[in-house]
Design a protein around this motif. Structure first.
Motif, short mmCIF file in Angstrom:
data_model
loop_
_atom_site.label_atom_id
_atom_site.label_comp_id
_atom_site.label_asym_id
_atom_site.label_seq_id
_atom_site.Cartn_x
_atom_site.Cartn_y
_atom_site.Cartn_z
N ASP A 237 39.70 12.88 17.80
CA ASP A 237 39.86 13.56 19.08
C ASP A 237 40.97 14.60 18.97
OD1 ASP A 237 40.08 14.41 21.69
OD2 ASP A 237 40.58 12.44 22.51
N VAL A 238 40.61 15.88 19.07
CA VAL A 238 41.58 16.98 18.99
C VAL A 238 41.68 17.73 20.32
CG1 VAL A 238 41.31 17.27 16.49
CG2 VAL A 238 39.85 18.57 18.05
N THR A 239 41.13 17.16 21.37
CA THR A 239 41.04 17.84 22.67
C THR A 239 42.38 18.40 23.14
OG1 THR A 239 39.27 16.32 23.27
CG2 THR A 239 40.28 17.59 25.06
N ASP A 240 43.45 17.64 23.02
CA ASP A 240 44.75 18.09 23.53
C ASP A 240 45.38 19.18 22.66
OD1 ASP A 240 45.26 16.35 21.44
OD2 ASP A 240 46.98 15.42 22.39
N ARG A 241 44.78 19.50 21.53
CA ARG A 241 45.30 20.55 20.66
C ARG A 241 44.48 21.83 20.75
NH1 ARG A 241 44.81 17.54 15.36
NH2 ARG A 241 45.04 19.62 14.50
N VAL A 242 43.37 21.81 21.48
CA VAL A 242 42.50 22.99 21.62
C VAL A 242 43.03 23.89 22.72
CG1 VAL A 242 40.17 23.78 22.22
CG2 VAL A 242 40.47 21.77 20.76
N VAL A 243 43.10 25.18 22.45
CA VAL A 243 43.51 26.17 23.45
C VAL A 243 42.38 27.18 23.63
CG1 VAL A 243 45.98 25.93 23.01
CG2 VAL A 243 44.68 27.64 21.77
N GLY A 244 42.35 27.82 24.79
CA GLY A 244 41.33 28.81 25.08
C GLY A 244 41.93 30.15 25.44
N LYS A 245 41.25 31.22 25.08
CA LYS A 245 41.65 32.58 25.44
C LYS A 245 40.45 33.26 26.09
CE LYS A 245 44.99 33.14 21.73
NZ LYS A 245 45.45 34.00 20.63
N LEU A 246 40.70 33.89 27.25
CA LEU A 246 39.64 34.64 27.93
C LEU A 246 39.32 35.90 27.15
CD1 LEU A 246 40.67 34.45 31.69
CD2 LEU A 246 38.72 33.37 30.58
N LYS A 247 38.02 36.11 26.92
CA LYS A 247 37.60 37.31 26.20
C LYS A 247 36.17 37.63 26.59
CE LYS A 247 37.17 39.12 21.51
NZ LYS A 247 37.30 38.80 20.09
N ASN A 248 35.97 38.77 27.23
CA ASN A 248 34.64 39.28 27.58
C ASN A 248 33.79 38.26 28.33
OD1 ASN A 248 35.26 41.70 26.25
ND2 ASN A 248 34.57 40.87 24.31
N GLY A 249 34.33 37.61 29.33
CA GLY A 249 33.57 36.67 30.14
C GLY A 249 33.33 35.32 29.48
N GLU A 250 34.01 35.06 28.39
CA GLU A 250 33.89 33.79 27.69
C GLU A 250 35.28 33.21 27.46
OE1 GLU A 250 30.00 34.90 24.97
OE2 GLU A 250 31.97 35.00 24.07
N LEU A 251 35.32 31.92 27.25
CA LEU A 251 36.55 31.25 26.88
C LEU A 251 36.44 30.95 25.39
CD1 LEU A 251 39.15 30.17 28.14
CD2 LEU A 251 37.98 28.00 28.48
N GLU A 252 37.20 31.68 24.58
CA GLU A 252 37.17 31.47 23.14
C GLU A 252 38.10 30.31 22.80
OE1 GLU A 252 37.41 34.10 19.04
OE2 GLU A 252 38.00 35.02 20.93
N LEU A 253 37.59 29.32 22.09
CA LEU A 253 38.33 28.09 21.80
C LEU A 253 38.92 28.12 20.40
CD1 LEU A 253 35.72 25.60 23.27
CD2 LEU A 253 37.74 26.54 24.41
N PHE A 254 40.18 27.65 20.30
CA PHE A 254 40.90 27.64 19.03
C PHE A 254 41.54 26.27 18.81
CE2 PHE A 254 40.84 32.05 20.25
CZ PHE A 254 40.68 32.73 19.05
N LEU A 255 41.56 25.86 17.55
CA LEU A 255 42.35 24.72 17.10
C LEU A 255 43.35 25.29 16.13
CD1 LEU A 255 42.92 21.69 17.02
CD2 LEU A 255 41.26 21.51 15.17
N GLU A 256 44.62 25.28 16.54
CA GLU A 256 45.67 25.99 15.83
C GLU A 256 45.26 27.46 15.78
OE1 GLU A 256 46.20 23.61 12.33
OE2 GLU A 256 46.89 21.92 13.53
N ASN A 257 45.10 28.08 14.65
CA ASN A 257 44.71 29.49 14.59
C ASN A 257 43.25 29.68 14.23
OD1 ASN A 257 47.26 30.50 15.23
ND2 ASN A 257 47.94 30.32 13.12
N GLN A 258 42.48 28.60 14.17
CA GLN A 258 41.08 28.68 13.76
C GLN A 258 40.17 28.72 14.98
OE1 GLN A 258 39.81 25.30 11.49
NE2 GLN A 258 37.75 26.07 11.20
N SER A 259 39.31 29.73 15.05
CA SER A 259 38.32 29.81 16.12
C SER A 259 37.29 28.70 15.90
CB SER A 259 37.64 31.18 16.10
OG SER A 259 36.65 31.25 17.10
N ILE A 260 37.05 27.90 16.97
CA ILE A 260 36.12 26.78 16.81
C ILE A 260 34.91 26.88 17.74
CG2 ILE A 260 37.92 25.24 15.98
CD1 ILE A 260 37.87 23.93 18.80
N GLY A 261 34.84 27.89 18.60
CA GLY A 261 33.68 28.04 19.45
C GLY A 261 33.98 28.84 20.70
#
Length: 79
Positions: A9-33
């Motif tokens: 479970d890495v849920t509490d380490r995932v961050v999101g950034k708004l980009k073009n109507g989407e929420l881009e998800l990252f784990l540390e510096n890696q884009s994950i979805g």
């Protein structure tokens, strides 16, 4: 030796950034979805932030002029 797959479970380490109507998800510096947001998404932000279109703005107070000495004061006036 055997290799075993585990689910972590890495849920509490995932961050999101708004980009073009989407929420881009990252784990540390890696884009994950991405998470696609609906057109009329409603955001509830703290009082000094505002969402407009696909952007989030912060309301700040700035000083102007040559004698500007204090620039990082909180809402109570403490610097």
């Amino acid at each position: 030796m055997t290799l075993n797959q585990h689910k972590i479970d890495v849920t509490d380490r995932v961050v999101g950034k708004l980009k073009n109507g989407e929420l881009e998800l990252f784990l540390e510096n890696q884009s994950i979805g991405i998470c696609k947001l609906p057109e009329n998404v409603q955001m509830k932000l703290e009082h000094h932030f505002e969402a407009e279109g696909q952007k989030i703005y912060q309301h700040v107070t700035t000083t102007e002029g040559r004698d500007a000495k204090y620039t990082d004061c909180d809402d109570g006036g403490w610097c």
